[in-house]
Design a protein around this motif. Structure first.
Motif, PDB file in Angstrom:
ATOM      1  N   ALA A  70      33.835  25.418  23.142  1.00  0.00           N
ATOM      2  CA  ALA A  70      32.267  25.331  22.864  1.00  0.00           C
ATOM      3  C   ALA A  70      31.755  26.480  22.042  1.00  0.00           C
ATOM      4  O   ALA A  70      31.022  26.520  21.136  1.00  0.00           O
ATOM      5  CB  ALA A  70      31.626  25.479  24.308  1.00  0.00           C
ATOM      6  N   ALA A  71      32.336  27.624  22.262  1.00  0.00           N
ATOM      7  CA  ALA A  71      31.906  29.024  21.667  1.00  0.00           C
ATOM      8  C   ALA A  71      32.117  28.920  20.085  1.00  0.00           C
ATOM      9  O   ALA A  71      31.366  29.248  19.205  1.00  0.00           O
ATOM     10  CB  ALA A  71      32.536  30.249  22.023  1.00  0.00           C
ATOM     11  N   VAL A 103      27.641  37.266  28.076  1.00  0.00           N
ATOM     12  CA  VAL A 103      28.868  37.417  28.575  1.00  0.00           C
ATOM     13  C   VAL A 103      28.949  36.262  29.871  1.00  0.00           C
ATOM     14  O   VAL A 103      27.796  35.873  30.522  1.00  0.00           O
ATOM     15  CB  VAL A 103      29.088  38.605  29.456  1.00  0.00           C
ATOM     16  CG1 VAL A 103      29.726  39.575  28.368  1.00  0.00           C
ATOM     17  CG2 VAL A 103      28.022  39.091  30.273  1.00  0.00           C
ATOM     18  N   ILE A 104      30.111  35.621  30.200  1.00  0.00           N
ATOM     19  CA  ILE A 104      30.249  34.636  31.082  1.00  0.00           C
ATOM     20  C   ILE A 104      31.057  35.352  32.161  1.00  0.00           C
ATOM     21  O   ILE A 104      32.190  35.680  31.696  1.00  0.00           O
ATOM     22  CB  ILE A 104      30.809  33.158  30.498  1.00  0.00           C
ATOM     23  CG1 ILE A 104      29.901  32.757  29.530  1.00  0.00           C
ATOM     24  CG2 ILE A 104      30.855  32.384  31.873  1.00  0.00           C
ATOM     25  CD1 ILE A 104      30.443  31.518  29.008  1.00  0.00           C
ATOM     26  N   VAL A 163      26.296  28.669  36.986  1.00  0.00           N
ATOM     27  CA  VAL A 163      26.922  27.426  36.911  1.00  0.00           C
ATOM     28  C   VAL A 163      28.030  27.359  38.069  1.00  0.00           C
ATOM     29  O   VAL A 163      29.209  28.021  38.081  1.00  0.00           O
ATOM     30  CB  VAL A 163      27.671  27.056  35.716  1.00  0.00           C
ATOM     31  CG1 VAL A 163      28.045  25.470  35.995  1.00  0.00           C
ATOM     32  CG2 VAL A 163      26.547  26.965  34.551  1.00  0.00           C
ATOM     33  N   ALA A 164      28.037  26.638  39.123  1.00  0.00           N
ATOM     34  CA  ALA A 164      28.817  26.601  40.249  1.00  0.00           C
ATOM     35  C   ALA A 164      29.231  25.230  40.621  1.00  0.00           C
ATOM     36  O   ALA A 164      28.478  24.297  40.281  1.00  0.00           O
ATOM     37  CB  ALA A 164      28.698  27.584  41.054  1.00  0.00           C
ATOM     38  N   VAL A 165      29.778  25.121  41.896  1.00  0.00           N
ATOM     39  CA  VAL A 165      29.961  23.882  42.504  1.00  0.00           C
ATOM     40  C   VAL A 165      29.623  24.065  43.960  1.00  0.00           C
ATOM     41  O   VAL A 165      29.334  25.156  44.332  1.00  0.00           O
ATOM     42  CB  VAL A 165      31.499  23.297  42.455  1.00  0.00           C
ATOM     43  CG1 VAL A 165      31.789  23.266  41.141  1.00  0.00           C
ATOM     44  CG2 VAL A 165      32.323  23.995  43.410  1.00  0.00           C
ATOM     45  N   VAL A 223      28.378  27.825  28.561  1.00  0.00           N
ATOM     46  CA  VAL A 223      27.986  28.227  27.081  1.00  0.00           C
ATOM     47  C   VAL A 223      26.897  27.689  26.490  1.00  0.00           C
ATOM     48  O   VAL A 223      25.939  28.473  25.818  1.00  0.00           O
ATOM     49  CB  VAL A 223      29.335  27.674  26.231  1.00  0.00           C
ATOM     50  CG1 VAL A 223      28.887  28.068  24.583  1.00  0.00           C
ATOM     51  CG2 VAL A 223      30.621  28.405  26.457  1.00  0.00           C
ATOM     52  N   ARG A 224      26.282  26.420  26.818  1.00  0.00           N
ATOM     53  CA  ARG A 224      25.051  26.145  26.467  1.00  0.00           C
ATOM     54  C   ARG A 224      24.130  26.914  27.006  1.00  0.00           C
ATOM     55  O   ARG A 224      23.217  27.299  26.157  1.00  0.00           O
ATOM     56  CB  ARG A 224      24.705  24.666  26.946  1.00  0.00           C
ATOM     57  CG  ARG A 224      23.916  23.803  25.940  1.00  0.00           C
ATOM     58  CD  ARG A 224      23.867  22.433  26.108  1.00  0.00           C
ATOM     59  NE  ARG A 224      25.212  21.714  26.673  1.00  0.00           N
ATOM     60  CZ  ARG A 224      25.460  21.095  27.592  1.00  0.00           C
ATOM     61  NH1 ARG A 224      24.499  20.674  28.499  1.00  0.00           N
ATOM     62  NH2 ARG A 224      26.546  20.665  27.809  1.00  0.00           N
TER      63      ARG A 224
END
Lengths: 341, 341
Positions: B89-90, B124-125, B162-164, B306-307
């Motif tokens: 994606a990046a 950063v992620i 973003v997680a579950v 990423v989005r």
DNA sequence: GTGAAAGCGCTAACAA
DNA sequence: TTGTTAGCGCTTTCAC
């Protein structure tokens, strides 16, 4: 969410009442700096949260403290493991690791290396996607960028390399099958543009020839290194009238796929089909029976590659060094004597 | 090995007989440039192999076209997969990916983030190693660096995540065991400093409580997320006098370890022990019987992260968005009815 | 022991 | 349409 501008040497210098030069000296600990001045600078830096700007430093010094790694596919456990090892080793010597997976695509590999070059990284570790068309790599090496090839050696590339004895390992695998009485030995191999695949194919052929067995193209399937492709390849191979009695797969993802495919076809390992794979993997000990494999010293590859790269970065300038680790046969239960030969 | 200096705009400009400014304009395609001049510049650039210097560009523009990713451990298949997705994606948006694994070490995480900050990466992620002591992350966010948390959400960190649904997934897993008549349900969980581990523990407890079952600390083992640690933990749990009849493991490496340990202890799944794991994995379908799991939509996490990050990089400035994907129970054969309750 | 100043390679505001 | 010039943040001569 307050885009405050980061502190610069200038700020620190001003706060400490010294010039930028003195501040830099104190911060980096070189040259003559008065104790008092040094102390003031360090205090100011700490107070203002000075961090230094790597980009500016890099522009000044010509290089970013980054090592590039271009694996064939980061999702392949082999490369994930190597990446991890490289990461650790690189960090140990103050370098960051930039991983950019080529996904076995030559065009992408070129773009990625271009990118790394533009970033002025200190060196790169590459698993080249193809044996041919390596002008871009040659160019990189020629320009003086330290390059270490891993897993896949290009014969006349004038740079260091770390790999394993693919030909020997493959030969040993196939010879094991032959000595167990197998004659119709199938092979699932990778895209032949990948050197490793060629070498392992050579090992397969050499073993057959050494035992005067014919090489039958219908027993050789080409697959990508993914579970799904390997499943398809296996099904193709074993749907033929004169079914093989043994199978050699050239990497762990393929071994996985083969296992799944054989099971779905109702073929039992090792009763109906003997199986041996290149590269050991967790799953290999999960199945019943466990899978016999040719293991590579995965954990040694990354650290050695980094050490070689650092040598070059630090000016080592002798002839290219090529290290090839031996492989090791791990006998488990997936190879049996062929009865009906 | 010829450290030739790379071509600069200056060289190109000279070769094309124009000023550096014009060369830059032609090269980057902005502003007014005469056709003839542009052509000459482009030709010269191609001829000299001009590549541009990202570091200088970055210094000028303040940022390197790099996204940082700090996973808990790149060797964990979950993170390897996410890293791969982020990478793709990046790259799709002209960014390189710098992966630096924290190895679940808070000190290391701090150092790595400092490093990324010093490099002026665009964002950063992070999968934070700990729920506590997140001043460094808060600081980063506060300074305006785009940050997206993945897998592990920190309740009051003002950034996207973003997680579950860890709690829900774990609860569903344990409830499945309960409805199959199990009462002594063991849990192997991760270091409780990892948020995900806490959430999954909460799910375990909530399920038990909802069914009026006692929570027995002796049925809860803490392990690191490695196969070896999980083996030890499993052996500890199942060596107790009043052996558990079911086991829930909170990640795939642990499930793997549990499987190996149970087998080495001569305990059959699911006859002696019912097993369910969080996170699906290749191996799960290799065993006989196959392993029932709570699956997460792994493939969605990286791209979404990423989005979100790109949105922030491009100036999106609304309140933090928190996405939590639901999990999905995949029934296979490792859970059976408990007879002797 | 300290400061002034140059310059890494690039872009962009401003002038011509 | 093109050129001149300043300056991003840093390090490092060279002079004081």
């Amino acid at each position: 969410m307050t885009p405050r501008k980061p502190t610069t040497v200038k700020d620190v210098a001003a706060a400490a009442n010294v010039s930028r030069a003195t501040a830099a000296r104190a911060l980096n600990g070189y040259g003559y700096v008065g104790d008092a001045a040094a102390e003031r600078v360090l205090e100011a830096a700490a107070r203002l949260g000075y961090r230094g700007n790597r980009v500016a430093q890099a522009l000044r010094q010509g290089q970013l403290p980054i090592i590039g790694f271009v694996p064939g596919d980061i999702q392949n456990p082999f490369f994930a493991r190597v990446a991890h090892d490289i990461d650790v080793a690189a960090r140990g010597s103050q370098h960051s690791l930039l991983i950019a997976s080529s996904e076995e695509d030559l065009t992408q590999e070129r773009a990625l290396l271009d990118n790394l070059r533009a970033l002025n990284v200190r060196g790169v570790i590459v698993a080249p996607a193809s044996v041919d068309d390596n002008a871009h790599l040659a160019q990189l090496v020629h320009e003086g960028t330290p390059v270490v090839l891993i897993d896949r050696v290009l014969a006349d590339m004038p740079c260091d390399s770390v790999a394993v004895d693919n030909e020997g390992g493959a030969r040993e695998a196939v010879e094991l099958l032959i000595t167990h009485g197998h004659r119709r030995i199938a092979l699932i191999q990778d895209d032949s543009r990948i050197v490793t695949a060629r070498d392992r194919l050579a090992g397969y052929m050499n073993a057959l020839q050494a035992h005067d067995l014919p090489i039958n193209q219908r027993l050789i399937a080409v697959s990508n290194s993914t579970v799904q492709h390997a499943i398809d390849a296996t099904i193709r191979l074993f749907s033929q009238p004169d079914r093989p009695t043994a199978l050699f797969t050239v990497d762990s993802l393929m071994t996985t796929g083969a296992l799944l495919a054989l099971r779905s076809m109702g073929l039992n390992v090792p009763r109906d089909v003997s199986l041996i794979g290149f590269d050991d993997f967790d799953l290999a000990t999960f199945t019943d029976p466990q899978i016999t494999v040719i293991a590579q010293p995965v954990g040694k590859i990354g650290p050695l590659a980094v050490r070689m790269l650092l040598d070059r970065i630090h000016g080592f300038d002798e002839a290219p060094r090529h290290v090839r680790f031996p492989t090791r046969l791990i006998l488990r239960g997936s190879v049996s004597q062929n009865i009906a030969r």
